[in-house]
Scaffold this motif. Sequence first.
Motif, PDB file in Angstrom:
ATOM      1  N   ILE A   1       0.867  -1.173   0.000  1.00 48.51           N
ATOM      2  CA  ILE A   1       0.000   0.000   0.000  1.00 48.51           C
ATOM      3  C   ILE A   1       0.901   1.219   0.000  1.00 48.51           C
ATOM      4  CG2 ILE A   1      -1.609   1.359   1.380  1.00 48.51           C
ATOM      5  CD1 ILE A   1      -2.891  -1.176   2.301  1.00 48.51           C
ATOM      6  N   THR A   2       0.563   2.179  -0.828  1.00 47.70           N
ATOM      7  CA  THR A   2       1.298   3.434  -0.853  1.00 47.70           C
ATOM      8  C   THR A   2       0.507   4.463  -0.070  1.00 47.70           C
ATOM      9  OG1 THR A   2       2.232   2.948  -3.020  1.00 47.70           O
ATOM     10  CG2 THR A   2       2.176   5.268  -2.350  1.00 47.70           C
ATOM     11  N   PHE A   3       1.096   4.981   0.978  1.00 51.86           N
ATOM     12  CA  PHE A   3       0.445   6.046   1.732  1.00 51.86           C
ATOM     13  C   PHE A   3       0.635   7.342   0.954  1.00 51.86           C
ATOM     14  CE2 PHE A   3       1.673   3.270   5.507  1.00 51.86           C
ATOM     15  CZ  PHE A   3       0.457   2.623   5.502  1.00 51.86           C
ATOM     16  N   ILE A   4      -0.468   8.057   0.736  1.00 50.70           N
ATOM     17  CA  ILE A   4      -0.436   9.259  -0.096  1.00 50.70           C
ATOM     18  C   ILE A   4      -0.284  10.536   0.728  1.00 50.70           C
ATOM     19  CG2 ILE A   4      -1.711   8.157  -1.954  1.00 50.70           C
ATOM     20  CD1 ILE A   4      -4.220   9.710  -0.982  1.00 50.70           C
ATOM     21  N   GLY A   5      -0.302  10.407   2.032  1.00 50.39           N
ATOM     22  CA  GLY A   5      -0.145  11.566   2.895  1.00 50.39           C
ATOM     23  C   GLY A   5      -0.390  11.186   4.337  1.00 50.39           C
ATOM     24  N   ARG A   6      -0.580  12.207   5.163  1.00 49.78           N
ATOM     25  CA  ARG A   6      -0.820  12.014   6.601  1.00 49.78           C
ATOM     26  C   ARG A   6      -1.967  12.903   7.049  1.00 49.78           C
ATOM     27  NH1 ARG A   6       2.307   7.828   8.940  1.00 49.78           N
ATOM     28  NH2 ARG A   6       3.956   7.493   7.426  1.00 49.78           N
ATOM     29  N   ILE A   7      -2.675  12.445   8.082  1.00 45.43           N
ATOM     30  CA  ILE A   7      -3.726  13.236   8.697  1.00 45.43           C
ATOM     31  C   ILE A   7      -3.126  13.982   9.871  1.00 45.43           C
ATOM     32  CG2 ILE A   7      -5.910  13.152   9.971  1.00 45.43           C
ATOM     33  CD1 ILE A   7      -6.525  10.564   8.306  1.00 45.43           C
ATOM     34  N   ARG A   8      -3.385  15.277   9.931  1.00 48.62           N
ATOM     35  CA  ARG A   8      -2.970  16.088  11.076  1.00 48.62           C
ATOM     36  C   ARG A   8      -4.210  16.310  11.923  1.00 48.62           C
ATOM     37  NH1 ARG A   8       2.040  17.986  11.213  1.00 48.62           N
ATOM     38  NH2 ARG A   8       1.475  17.588  13.369  1.00 48.62           N
ATOM     39  N   SER A   9      -4.218  15.702  13.095  1.00 46.68           N
ATOM     40  CA  SER A   9      -5.369  15.807  13.985  1.00 46.68           C
ATOM     41  C   SER A   9      -4.898  16.233  15.371  1.00 46.68           C
ATOM     42  CB  SER A   9      -6.104  14.460  14.069  1.00 46.68           C
ATOM     43  OG  SER A   9      -5.464  13.590  14.979  1.00 46.68           O
TER      44      SER A   9
ATOM     45  N   GLY B   1      -5.422   8.059  24.246  1.00 48.69           N
ATOM     46  CA  GLY B   1      -6.011   8.504  25.499  1.00 48.69           C
ATOM     47  C   GLY B   1      -7.055   9.596  25.348  1.00 48.69           C
ATOM     48  N   ASP B   2      -7.011  10.358  24.237  1.00 47.04           N
ATOM     49  CA  ASP B   2      -8.010  11.426  24.069  1.00 47.04           C
ATOM     50  C   ASP B   2      -8.717  11.389  22.722  1.00 47.04           C
ATOM     51  OD1 ASP B   2      -6.105  12.408  22.298  1.00 47.04           O
ATOM     52  OD2 ASP B   2      -5.846  14.320  23.316  1.00 47.04           O
ATOM     53  N   CYS B   3      -8.471  10.374  21.925  1.00 46.97           N
ATOM     54  CA  CYS B   3      -9.050  10.284  20.585  1.00 46.97           C
ATOM     55  C   CYS B   3     -10.504   9.814  20.654  1.00 46.97           C
ATOM     56  CB  CYS B   3      -8.240   9.314  19.738  1.00 46.97           C
ATOM     57  SG  CYS B   3      -8.679   9.314  18.000  1.00 46.97           S
ATOM     58  N   PRO B   4     -11.408  10.487  19.941  1.00 43.71           N
ATOM     59  CA  PRO B   4     -12.804  10.027  19.901  1.00 43.71           C
ATOM     60  C   PRO B   4     -12.891   8.608  19.336  1.00 43.71           C
ATOM     61  CG  PRO B   4     -12.581  12.203  18.921  1.00 43.71           C
ATOM     62  CD  PRO B   4     -11.200  11.686  19.144  1.00 43.71           C
TER      63      PRO B   4
ATOM     64  N   GLU C   1     -18.681  15.913  17.457  1.00 41.69           N
ATOM     65  CA  GLU C   1     -19.205  16.560  18.665  1.00 41.69           C
ATOM     66  C   GLU C   1     -18.164  17.453  19.338  1.00 41.69           C
ATOM     67  OE1 GLU C   1     -20.574  13.345  21.112  1.00 41.69           O
ATOM     68  OE2 GLU C   1     -22.260  12.879  19.770  1.00 41.69           O
ATOM     69  N   THR C   2     -16.886  17.180  19.139  1.00 42.60           N
ATOM     70  CA  THR C   2     -15.834  17.986  19.774  1.00 42.60           C
ATOM     71  C   THR C   2     -15.663  19.341  19.097  1.00 42.60           C
ATOM     72  OG1 THR C   2     -13.975  17.263  18.390  1.00 42.60           O
ATOM     73  CG2 THR C   2     -14.547  15.872  20.306  1.00 42.60           C
ATOM     74  N   GLY C   3     -16.103  19.451  17.841  1.00 42.00           N
ATOM     75  CA  GLY C   3     -15.915  20.697  17.101  1.00 42.00           C
ATOM     76  C   GLY C   3     -14.495  20.882  16.587  1.00 42.00           C
ATOM     77  N   GLN C   4     -13.658  19.864  16.731  1.00 42.83           N
ATOM     78  CA  GLN C   4     -12.264  19.927  16.289  1.00 42.83           C
ATOM     79  C   GLN C   4     -12.148  19.421  14.857  1.00 42.83           C
ATOM     80  OE1 GLN C   4      -9.415  20.636  18.245  1.00 42.83           O
ATOM     81  NE2 GLN C   4     -10.169  20.513  20.327  1.00 42.83           N
ATOM     82  N   GLY C   5     -11.613  20.221  13.984  1.00 40.55           N
ATOM     83  CA  GLY C   5     -11.369  19.800  12.619  1.00 40.55           C
ATOM     84  C   GLY C   5     -10.021  19.120  12.505  1.00 40.55           C
TER      85      GLY C   5
ATOM     86  N   PHE D   1      -5.384   9.279  15.347  1.00 43.06           N
ATOM     87  CA  PHE D   1      -4.244   9.983  15.933  1.00 43.06           C
ATOM     88  C   PHE D   1      -3.558  10.876  14.896  1.00 43.06           C
ATOM     89  CE2 PHE D   1      -3.498   5.956  18.691  1.00 43.06           C
ATOM     90  CZ  PHE D   1      -4.545   6.302  19.520  1.00 43.06           C
ATOM     91  N   ASP D   2      -2.895  11.892  15.401  1.00 42.71           N
ATOM     92  CA  ASP D   2      -2.088  12.770  14.560  1.00 42.71           C
ATOM     93  C   ASP D   2      -1.045  11.939  13.804  1.00 42.71           C
ATOM     94  OD1 ASP D   2      -1.284  15.282  13.567  1.00 42.71           O
ATOM     95  OD2 ASP D   2       0.272  15.455  15.109  1.00 42.71           O
ATOM     96  N   HIS D   3      -0.813  12.273  12.563  1.00 41.82           N
ATOM     97  CA  HIS D   3       0.149  11.630  11.655  1.00 41.82           C
ATOM     98  C   HIS D   3      -0.308  10.265  11.143  1.00 41.82           C
ATOM     99  CE1 HIS D   3       2.944  14.690  13.275  1.00 41.82           C
ATOM    100  NE2 HIS D   3       3.347  14.680  12.023  1.00 41.82           N
ATOM    101  N   THR D   4      -1.608   9.940  11.244  1.00 45.04           N
ATOM    102  CA  THR D   4      -2.114   8.685  10.699  1.00 45.04           C
ATOM    103  C   THR D   4      -1.967   8.703   9.174  1.00 45.04           C
ATOM    104  OG1 THR D   4      -3.671   8.312  12.513  1.00 45.04           O
ATOM    105  CG2 THR D   4      -4.207   7.286  10.402  1.00 45.04           C
ATOM    106  N   PRO D   5      -1.446   7.641   8.571  1.00 42.19           N
ATOM    107  CA  PRO D   5      -1.272   7.602   7.123  1.00 42.19           C
ATOM    108  C   PRO D   5      -2.612   7.562   6.360  1.00 42.19           C
ATOM    109  CG  PRO D   5       0.074   5.924   8.196  1.00 42.19           C
ATOM    110  CD  PRO D   5      -0.855   6.467   9.226  1.00 42.19           C
ATOM    111  N   VAL D   6      -2.633   8.250   5.222  1.00 41.06           N
ATOM    112  CA  VAL D   6      -3.800   8.261   4.336  1.00 41.06           C
ATOM    113  C   VAL D   6      -3.591   7.225   3.239  1.00 41.06           C
ATOM    114  CG1 VAL D   6      -5.170   9.647   2.726  1.00 41.06           C
ATOM    115  CG2 VAL D   6      -4.232  10.707   4.795  1.00 41.06           C
ATOM    116  N   VAL D   7      -4.620   6.397   3.027  1.00 43.08           N
ATOM    117  CA  VAL D   7      -4.570   5.367   1.991  1.00 43.08           C
ATOM    118  C   VAL D   7      -5.182   5.884   0.697  1.00 43.08           C
ATOM    119  CG1 VAL D   7      -5.380   3.063   1.336  1.00 43.08           C
ATOM    120  CG2 VAL D   7      -4.608   3.497   3.679  1.00 43.08           C
ATOM    121  N   ASP D   8      -6.363   6.530   0.787  1.00 51.37           N
ATOM    122  CA  ASP D   8      -7.040   6.983  -0.422  1.00 51.37           C
ATOM    123  C   ASP D   8      -8.135   7.982  -0.066  1.00 51.37           C
ATOM    124  OD1 ASP D   8      -7.612   7.141  -3.123  1.00 51.37           O
ATOM    125  OD2 ASP D   8      -8.450   5.131  -3.293  1.00 51.37           O
ATOM    126  N   ILE D   9      -8.562   8.727  -1.061  1.00 46.45           N
ATOM    127  CA  ILE D   9      -9.655   9.692  -0.951  1.00 46.45           C
ATOM    128  C   ILE D   9     -10.561   9.459  -2.152  1.00 46.45           C
ATOM    129  CG2 ILE D   9     -10.279  12.141  -1.018  1.00 46.45           C
ATOM    130  CD1 ILE D   9      -7.387  12.672   0.082  1.00 46.45           C
TER     131      ILE D   9
END
Length: 160
Positions: free
Chosen positions: A26-34, A39-42, A50-54, A140-148
């Motif tokens: 699998i080729t990761f095409i990017g990362r998610i910044r969250s 411990g605090d991830c929905p 519901e958290t209002g966090q983008g 989590f922050d820096h989770t790899p993106v597979v596809d969109i």
Amino acid sequence: MGDRPEIRAGEVALGHDPGDTPDAGITFIGRIRSPWSRGDCPKNIGRARETGQGARIELAPEYAQALTGLSVGQPILLQYWMDRARRDLVMQAPRHAEGPRGTFALRSPNRPNPVSVSTVVITALDPEAATIDIDAIDCFDHTPVVDIKPWLETVDAPPA
């Protein structure tokens, strides 16, 4: 696999980690910044909203042109690789359910191939920077993106 959580009563693990013998790449095409970490991830996208966090998707620059045709306000199917999840559980004991359940009966990130999918909404788009801001995410922050993929009502909504 790093710091693996203890197995709960009723859970069953394989005798091996499926990630040790991949069948395909699998080729990761990017990362998610969250804003999330252990411990605090929905627990799901609904709770994340519901958290209002983008959050932001940061693609590798070579994928910038692949954003052509997307627009702010559009829902997309975001596929991401829960790289810090267990891969060896076939039975899990979720806290929200009575008794253990098979992994394929759950939306848990703990699975042989920890691919997650969420329908998210584009809140900002910068093709030059290869970034997409989204309304929420449950990883989590820096989770790899597979596809969109674009979310299409005529294809992705289940029949009435």
